[in-house]
Scaffold this active site. Structure first.
Site, short mmCIF file in Angstrom:
data_model
loop_
_atom_site.label_atom_id
_atom_site.label_comp_id
_atom_site.label_asym_id
_atom_site.label_seq_id
_atom_site.Cartn_x
_atom_site.Cartn_y
_atom_site.Cartn_z
N ASP A 159 0.92 -1.13 0.00
CA ASP A 159 0.00 0.00 0.00
C ASP A 159 0.96 1.18 0.00
OD1 ASP A 159 -1.41 2.31 0.93
OD2 ASP A 159 -3.05 0.98 1.44
N HIS A 160 1.07 1.85 -1.13
CA HIS A 160 2.20 2.80 -1.24
C HIS A 160 2.11 3.96 -0.25
CE1 HIS A 160 -0.42 5.13 -3.92
NE2 HIS A 160 0.44 6.13 -3.85
N HIS B 132 -5.61 3.13 1.35
CA HIS B 132 -4.69 4.20 1.76
C HIS B 132 -5.15 4.92 3.04
CE1 HIS B 132 -3.02 3.25 -2.01
NE2 HIS B 132 -3.66 4.11 -2.77
#
Ligand code: BG6
Length: 485
Positions: A181-182, A244
């Site tokens: 999950d950047h 996010h």
């Protein structure tokens, strides 16, 4: 610890994610000396192309400042350690061919150790066959490590996520798997642990006694142009909130982990997420952008069905049922085609008890994740001069000013480095995904029309702050605009 003799295999090397994020991040790491010694990068995809074309595509998004010959030279070096193999995703022989190619690189190593890190920059339709083929044809059984890095979407709801996890687990262990999950690689998100647990000034008031409400906001100034097909199937909740923003929320609200160890951190995240019941329809506001300011509406996109009711904006309020947070609303909101690009956490404190001051602004701690990372505290101070009046002011830590010369790494740089080191702290564990889907599945099923008629999102103009219903929605949860500023 970085492992020598590592090959990083980027599957989906000709796709958008690889071009825009993976390769520029690998280059950033290479340039700053963070890749393992003697590293090789092997791109793999269906497209047939020669090395020149491969290098052109994979270095096209690397930014080289005008006249910066040193960086340009590094790009040329980087190209030399990167090569390409084409092949299918579903057939074994293609992966045998890839394996032979990897072995030809490894045969030149001085020592017997060899390590392979597979990065799947692929559409979900081929996740499972690729994971299976890699395990069956390209896995090092002895004398090295194998890791697999995967990207969202991890399913579309609780059941589909469980099916996907189960299918992947038949081939790869949890320890070998790194789910990206950047947002967990963003500098300011990583700072949350330090802000919360290294400052008694913050940690002592971090609860329902001091905090009135929290907003976690994601705003993007562009629509779904060109990605309408993908987006319409997923919608803004699956695209941003369920992953996010919920990740940010979990770090913001978890109890202090016993240590910095990955499993200690992830245990606490799961625990707080489990205390959140599924989002209620009455705590949800859905929007869809319409043409305005010379820009097209969502439905004007040719790749979107003309009668789509897919939300491009959502605000949902979550409640955490534990002693620290009972009664505090956490408003997660995200939208496309808004008036600005901004991601921030806004913690609004309660009013001071009435008495000597009237109508003064509440304290707010704002953690700006992007752009222009900052932490600032809105507080009241005396207006300088001969009379006493409380005036809202800011204690402001803006990174650009305070850390002007420090390079802030891209999220993907930080995460790829962690995966190379085998550190899972900033990757999403299987049970975390499961509980995250449980929170959003009922509302998603409602939106998808699986539990009655589909709700119709309210319209908002392209380039606006969002639906006009937003301000009353937030006010309902106790948010008070400050009297000034
Ligand atoms: C992705 C979403 O996960 O995150 C995109 O699929 C979104 O729709 C992107 O644009 C935002 O990432 P960032 O790093 O630009 O905030």
């Amino acid at each position: 610890q970085l492992k020598d003799n590592t090959i990083i295999i980027v599957l989906g090397a000709s796709g958008d994610l690889a071009k825009k994020k993976t390769y520029p991040a690998l280059f950033g790491l290479y340039k700053n000396g963070f890749l393992p010694r003697d590293v090789h990068i092997v791109g793999y995809a269906r497209t047939k192309m020669d090395e020149a074309e491969y290098h052109k595509r994979t270095t096209g998004y690397i930014k080289v400042p005008e006249g910066d010959s040193e960086t340009q030279a590094k790009v040329e070096e980087f190209k030399k350690l990167s090569s390409y193999v084409s092949g299918g995703y579903e057939d074994g022989p293609s992966f045998d061919n890839l394996n032979k190619y990897l072995e030809s690189i490894e045969s030149k190593y001085q020592s017997k150790e060899r390590n392979r890190v597979f990065y799947l920059a692929l559409p979900p339709s081929v996740f499972i066959p690729v994971a299976k083929n890699l395990k069956e044809h390209c896995y090092i059984a002895k004398g090295g490590i194998n890791r697999i890095i995967v990207e969202k979407p991890f399913g579309k709801d609780t059941d589909s996520c469980r099916e996907l996890l189960k299918a992947l687990k038949e081939h790869w262990t949890e320890d070998e798997t790194f789910r990206i999950d950047h947002y967990l690689g963003k500098e300011m998100v990583k700072n949350l642990l330090v802000l919360r647990f290294a400052n008694i000034a913050f940690s002592s008031g971090w609860d329902k006694n001091s905090i009135s409400n929290v907003q976690i906001t994601f705003k993007e100034p562009f629509g779904t142009e060109g990605r309408g097909g993908y987006f319409d199937e997923f919608g803004i909740i699956r695209d941003i909130l369920q992953n996010h923003l919920l990740q940010v929320l979990s770090i913001l609200t978890m109890e202090r982990p016993v240590s910095f160890a990955a499993e200690d951190i992830r245990d606490e995240k799961v625990k707080v997420l489990r205390a959140i019941p599924p989002v209620e329809r009455s705590d949800t506001l859905l929007g869809q952008y319409v043409a305005a300011n010379g820009k097209p509406g969502y439905l004007d996109d040719d790749t979107v069905p003309h009668n789509s009711v897919c939300p491009t904006y959502a605000a949902t309020t979550l409640w955490i049922h534990n002693p620290r947070w009972e009664g505090v609303p956490f408003i997660l909101k995200a939208g496309k085609a808004l008036n600005e690009a901004k991601v921030e956490i806004r913690i609004q404190y309660k009013d001071v008890t009435q008495g000597i001051f009237k109508d003064i602004s509440r304290n707010e701690l704002v953690i700006r994740i992007q752009p222009s990372e900052a932490v600032y505290l809105k507080f009241n101070t005396k207006t300088p001069g001969l009379y006493t009046r409380a005036l809202p002011a800011e204690m402001d830590l803006t990174y650009k000013r305070r850390f002007a010369d420090i390079h802030i790494p891209e999220a993907y740089e930080s995460l790829i480095l962690d995966a190379l080191k085998g550190d899972h702290s900033n990757f999403v564990r299987d049970d975390e995904l499961d509980v995250a889907w449980k929170i959003f599945t009922p509302i998603l099923h409602w939106i998808d029309g699986l539990s009655g008629p589909r709700p119709k999102p309210v319209p908002y103009p392209y380039g606006s702050r969002g639906p006009k219903e937003l301000d009353p929605f937030i006010a309902k949860y106790g948010y008070k605009r400050s009297t000034e500023g």
